[in-house]
Design a protein around this motif. Structure first.
Motif, mmCIF file in Angstrom:
data_model
loop_
_atom_site.group_PDB
_atom_site.id
_atom_site.type_symbol
_atom_site.label_atom_id
_atom_site.label_comp_id
_atom_site.label_asym_id
_atom_site.label_seq_id
_atom_site.Cartn_x
_atom_site.Cartn_y
_atom_site.Cartn_z
ATOM 1 N N MET A 1 0.901 -1.210 -0.141
ATOM 2 C CA MET A 1 -0.081 -0.008 -0.008
ATOM 3 C C MET A 1 1.052 1.060 0.045
ATOM 4 N N ARG A 2 0.893 1.911 -1.126
ATOM 5 C CA ARG A 2 1.556 3.301 -0.979
ATOM 6 C C ARG A 2 0.619 4.405 -0.528
ATOM 7 N N ILE A 3 1.237 5.350 0.100
ATOM 8 C CA ILE A 3 0.431 6.402 0.866
ATOM 9 C C ILE A 3 1.214 7.655 0.712
ATOM 10 N N PHE A 4 0.308 8.783 0.414
ATOM 11 C CA PHE A 4 0.774 9.999 0.453
ATOM 12 C C PHE A 4 -0.259 10.755 1.410
ATOM 13 N N ASP A 5 0.249 11.179 2.580
ATOM 14 C CA ASP A 5 -0.442 12.189 3.386
ATOM 15 C C ASP A 5 -0.532 13.270 2.998
ATOM 16 N N PRO A 6 -1.366 13.935 2.636
ATOM 17 C CA PRO A 6 -1.736 15.106 2.108
ATOM 18 C C PRO A 6 -1.875 16.453 3.327
ATOM 19 N N HIS A 7 -1.815 16.014 4.343
ATOM 20 C CA HIS A 7 -1.668 17.030 5.444
ATOM 21 C C HIS A 7 -1.245 16.517 6.713
ATOM 22 N N ILE A 8 0.146 16.775 6.952
ATOM 23 C CA ILE A 8 0.532 16.356 8.164
ATOM 24 C C ILE A 8 1.489 17.336 8.729
ATOM 25 N N HIS A 9 2.045 17.638 10.089
ATOM 26 C CA HIS A 9 2.731 18.576 10.394
ATOM 27 C C HIS A 9 3.971 17.899 11.085
ATOM 28 N N MET A 10 4.948 17.509 10.198
ATOM 29 C CA MET A 10 6.038 16.592 10.643
ATOM 30 C C MET A 10 6.956 17.535 11.731
ATOM 31 N N HIS B 1 7.025 5.281 7.374
ATOM 32 C CA HIS B 1 7.609 4.427 5.905
ATOM 33 C C HIS B 1 7.340 3.146 6.202
ATOM 34 N N GLY B 2 7.427 2.450 7.141
ATOM 35 C CA GLY B 2 6.955 1.167 7.438
ATOM 36 C C GLY B 2 5.605 0.806 7.153
ATOM 37 N N ALA B 3 4.692 1.779 7.363
ATOM 38 C CA ALA B 3 3.140 1.569 7.163
ATOM 39 C C ALA B 3 2.916 2.060 5.448
ATOM 40 N N GLY B 4 3.901 2.174 4.956
ATOM 41 C CA GLY B 4 3.719 2.571 3.424
ATOM 42 C C GLY B 4 3.705 4.044 3.128
ATOM 43 N N VAL B 5 4.040 5.032 3.695
ATOM 44 C CA VAL B 5 4.076 6.465 3.548
ATOM 45 C C VAL B 5 5.298 6.727 2.730
ATOM 46 N N ARG B 6 4.981 7.283 1.474
ATOM 47 C CA ARG B 6 6.397 7.775 0.629
ATOM 48 C C ARG B 6 6.271 9.041 0.349
ATOM 49 N N ALA B 7 5.246 9.708 0.534
ATOM 50 C CA ALA B 7 5.260 11.422 0.284
ATOM 51 C C ALA B 7 4.187 11.818 1.236
ATOM 52 N N VAL B 8 4.584 13.224 1.562
ATOM 53 C CA VAL B 8 3.716 13.999 2.607
ATOM 54 C C VAL B 8 3.746 15.314 2.083
ATOM 55 N N VAL C 1 -8.553 1.966 -2.875
ATOM 56 C CA VAL C 1 -7.559 2.491 -1.758
ATOM 57 C C VAL C 1 -6.333 3.216 -2.488
ATOM 58 N N ASP C 2 -5.896 2.888 -3.513
ATOM 59 C CA ASP C 2 -4.737 3.364 -4.184
ATOM 60 C C ASP C 2 -5.111 4.695 -4.519
ATOM 61 N N ARG C 3 -6.243 4.922 -4.920
ATOM 62 C CA ARG C 3 -6.976 5.989 -5.524
ATOM 63 C C ARG C 3 -6.969 6.944 -4.553
ATOM 64 N N VAL C 4 -7.446 6.871 -3.461
ATOM 65 C CA VAL C 4 -7.731 7.672 -2.177
ATOM 66 C C VAL C 4 -6.415 8.068 -1.538
ATOM 67 N N LEU C 5 -5.608 7.061 -1.288
ATOM 68 C CA LEU C 5 -4.292 7.287 -0.593
ATOM 69 C C LEU C 5 -3.150 7.697 -1.498
ATOM 70 N N TRP C 6 -3.242 7.685 -2.759
ATOM 71 C CA TRP C 6 -2.233 8.188 -3.718
ATOM 72 C C TRP C 6 -2.570 8.979 -4.912
ATOM 73 N N ARG C 7 -3.242 8.379 -5.664
ATOM 74 C CA ARG C 7 -3.459 9.024 -6.871
ATOM 75 C C ARG C 7 -4.230 10.404 -6.806
ATOM 76 N N ASN C 8 -5.298 10.580 -5.738
ATOM 77 C CA ASN C 8 -5.894 11.718 -5.566
ATOM 78 C C ASN C 8 -5.073 12.857 -5.099
ATOM 79 N N PRO C 9 -4.186 12.475 -3.914
ATOM 80 C CA PRO C 9 -3.176 13.639 -3.784
ATOM 81 C C PRO C 9 -2.251 14.081 -4.648
#
Ligand SMILES: [Zn+2]
Lengths: 283, 233
Positions: free
Chosen positions: A1-10, A22-29, A243-251
């Protein structure tokens, strides 16, 4: 599962979080500018904060294999402090940076005239800089706030399909969807949305133009909430493609409107020091 | 990835660097570059008549005021990555700086309001822009960061030429701490030679690492070997 978190305050998170993400699949923020909890008192504090979002934070993220972009703005709360407002004069200097992919987060907090002015001015800046805008909806009086936000957006030079309305919930999703804007949902441990409510919204409204974020910050929040939503979607019968659409392609599509999204972290500093932990350096 | 050698930009002429760069760019990026360089050349003409040393900015003291509107070439400098491709941005920025030849104040402003890639470009361009130590504040600012991209650029030829012995030794040590390969340190062999104080610092650092059960960076022994006085080798 590749994940793009489109709103996070790192800026408010630890390296353990980066590792777990990263372990959970987040590759972009995307990290939007926001209120730090402690009020700022001058534009210079914003400049240093913008510097962090353009320098140090992408550097940290790259070490964990995560591409970091940011959205810059004067946040609604501090738009009410006349000592902070002059940052709007220097904001254009930062909006031209290569890793700025939106103006944000802007919107309403208490719906004051000062917030009206800052919101309108920054929607204009977004239009001038070819950037989309991340517009959050207020925590209090949300539906009224959404309507007023949409009025200001419609009066602005920024087309509504270049706007991401964030912190939506069951009471605001219908009207937000009807506007033609992108739809953002912040999934929190105990306020805003939770993952099961999120899945219910997705079942009813579909996955088109929907983005899910953790909005994790210095408050009670969880940077892995995006992954939890993905898991909950699969458990509820959604396919991997949805899932990919919501968590990656849309952002990617939304922030891609900026023309500045680069999903391969350039100059990955992780390769510069071959296994040496830069983060421990100096101890 | 290899650490870019800061000295590379200094040798080739502006025209040669431009021709070499243009070969790597596509049509749209070449057009963009040619417009950007024209704006940079225009800026160079504008401030060519002004006496040098005016409006001197000091990063450590007086804040650098942002101009109401940045010059056209400065906006190009900021947006080079998305117009020419991230892999060419450093070369484009170097060329823009060498063409515009900004004064000390303008350069300090570019650095102050630059992102990490822009700051790195400013640091790498210093030897081409200044012969004296007037821009050393920028190097020292970069050395206070923990960003290896900036630290590596700060220990280039300009830092090698102008950092005082104490700052320079700490810069070398910082490279070892943060994992910047010491190949990035310009003039390393020359400055390290017979530097007993640097040798002491390296030896102490190695002892500290060993006591902690942590590996001593391989580069440390390399630098230590360079500190030996000529007569002893
Ligand atoms: Zn937020």
């Amino acid at each position: 599962m590749r994940i793009f978190d489109p709103h996070i305050h790192m800026t408010s998170r630890t390296t353990d979080d980066y590792q777990a993400m990263h372990g959970a699949g987040v590759r972009a923020v995307v990290e939007p500018s926001f209120w730090l909890g402690q009020p700022r008192t001058s534009p210079e504090s914003f400049h240093d904060y913008f510097d962090a979002l353009l320098g140090w934070e992408p550097f940290r993220a790259a070490q964990y294999g995560i591409a970091h972009h940011c959205a810059l703005a004067l946040n609604p709360k501090e738009a009410n402090d006349p000592r902070c407002v002059p940052v709007l004069d220097t904001l254009p200097r930062y909006l031209v940076k290569d890793s700025v992919v939106a103006v944000g987060e802007i919107g309403y907090d208490s719906m004051t005239p000062a917030e009206d002015t800052a919101l309108a001015a920054q929607l204009q800046l977004a239009a001038e800089h070819g950037l989309p805008a991340l517009v959050h909806t207020p925590h209090r009086d949300k539906l009224t706030g959404l309507r007023r936000t949409l009025d200001v957006v419609r009066e602005s030079a920024l087309p509504v399909d270049r706007v991401l309305l964030d912190h939506l919930n069951e009471t605001t999703v219908k009207e937000a969807a009807g506007s033609g804007a992108w739809l953002g949902f912040s999934v929190y441990p105990d306020t805003k949305m939770d993952e099961d409510r999120m899945v219910a919204v997705l079942k009813e409204h579909g996955t088109a133009r929907v983005l899910v974020n953790s909005a994790a910050d210095w408050g009670r929040s969880d940077p892995l909430k995006t992954r939890r939503v993905g898991d909950a979607m699969l458990a509820a019968g959604f396919g991997e493609d949805e899932v990919d659409r919501v968590l990656w392609r849309n952002p990617v599509a939304f922030y891609g409107l900026s023309g500045r999204l680069r999903l391969d972290p350039p100059d990955d500093p992780g390769t510069l020091h071959e296994g040496n932990s830069i983060l421990r350096g100096g101890e | 990835m290899t650490v870019p050698r800061p000295s590379g930009t200094r040798t080739a002429s502006v025209a040669a660097s431009r021709a070499e760069l243009e070969e790597r760019l596509d049509g749209a990026a070449r057009t963009w570059l040619s417009e950007a360089l024209a704006e940079a050349a225009h800026a160079a003409e504008q401030h060519a008549g002004q006496p040098a040393g005016q409006d001197v900015a000091d990063l450590t003291g007086i804040p650098v005021p942002p101009p109401a509107r940045p010059a056209a070439w400065e906006l190009r400098f900021a947006s080079a990555g998305r117009h020419c491709g991230g892999e060419h941005a450093a070369a484009v920025r170097a060329l823009l700086l060498r063409t515009a030849r900004p004064g000390q104040d303008a350069l300090a402003r570019l650095y102050r309001y630059g992102d990490a890639a822009e700051r790195r470009a400013v640091l790498l361009a210093l030897p081409a822009l200044f012969s004296g130590p007037e821009a050393l504040d920028l190097v020292q600012d970069a050395l206070r960061t923990h960003d290896t991209r900036l630290v590596a650029a700060a220990v280039g030829p300009y830092g090698a030429a102008h950092l005082d012995p104490h700052s320079w030794r700490h810069a070398v040590l910082k490279c070892l701490f943060t994992g910047v390969p010491v190949d990035a340190v310009a003039g390393l062999a020359k400055r390290a030679r017979a530097d007993a104080e640097l040798a002491r610092m390296l030896t102490d650092f190695a002892a500290e690492r060993t006591a902690a059960g942590r590996p001593v960076p391989g580069d440390l022994h390399r630098v230590l070997a360079l500190t030996v006085p000529p007569e002893a080798s």
